[in-house]
Design a protein around this motif. Sequence first.
Motif, short mmCIF file in Angstrom:
data_model
loop_
_atom_site.label_atom_id
_atom_site.label_comp_id
_atom_site.label_asym_id
_atom_site.label_seq_id
_atom_site.Cartn_x
_atom_site.Cartn_y
_atom_site.Cartn_z
N LYS A 1 0.82 -1.21 0.00
CA LYS A 1 0.00 0.00 0.00
C LYS A 1 0.86 1.26 0.00
O LYS A 1 0.35 2.35 -0.26
N GLU A 2 2.15 1.13 0.32
CA GLU A 2 3.03 2.31 0.34
C GLU A 2 4.48 1.89 0.10
O GLU A 2 4.84 0.73 0.30
N LEU A 3 5.26 2.85 -0.35
CA LEU A 3 6.70 2.68 -0.53
C LEU A 3 7.32 4.03 -0.19
O LEU A 3 7.14 4.99 -0.93
N PRO A 4 8.02 4.11 0.93
CA PRO A 4 8.59 5.40 1.33
C PRO A 4 9.65 5.91 0.36
O PRO A 4 10.33 5.13 -0.30
N ASP A 5 9.78 7.23 0.30
CA ASP A 5 10.82 7.87 -0.49
C ASP A 5 12.17 7.36 0.01
O ASP A 5 12.37 7.20 1.21
N GLY A 6 13.07 7.06 -0.90
CA GLY A 6 14.39 6.57 -0.51
C GLY A 6 14.48 5.07 -0.38
O GLY A 6 15.54 4.52 -0.12
#
Length: 166
Positions: A75-80
Amino acid sequence: MNFALMVARLRIPGRLVTSSLAAASAVLFILCANPAAQAASVQPLEIATKSGVRVFLVEMATTEEEKTQGLMYRKELPDGKGMLFDFSPEQQISMWMKNTYIPLDMIFIRADGRILRIAENTEPLSTKIISSGGLARGVLEVIAGTAQKYGIQPGDRVAHPLFNKR
């Protein structure tokens, strides 16, 4: 945490899980509920751009199972953060976004570590084929907008043990 310790701490509505089958089922449930827990390893990867060096922490997808699963169902993939797919030896690569809920930038990388092509802002849940457009050794998937945000372009150099330094 090792498996024995995890089993010792598992409880199902107030009682300790003791049978091997119940313990294995509970662990499988936990892993399925948290796809990030399935990552084989997390490693640093650097991309040298005209504006500087950007460092990412990437999950490695090296087995057929890991490459098939990729970032599906997340549902998400953090920046970096990202996922690096190893397609050794260098070859024409085709990807898709089936069962992938978040838009991604797909960065296709040659064996020498140079970026071949970037497919920006890919469409979630699409079965449209996304091609490397030439021979590539790996694919880096990062959250959509990353390439534009950091000025990542074809020809930029990727530093990671997967790629040869020529």
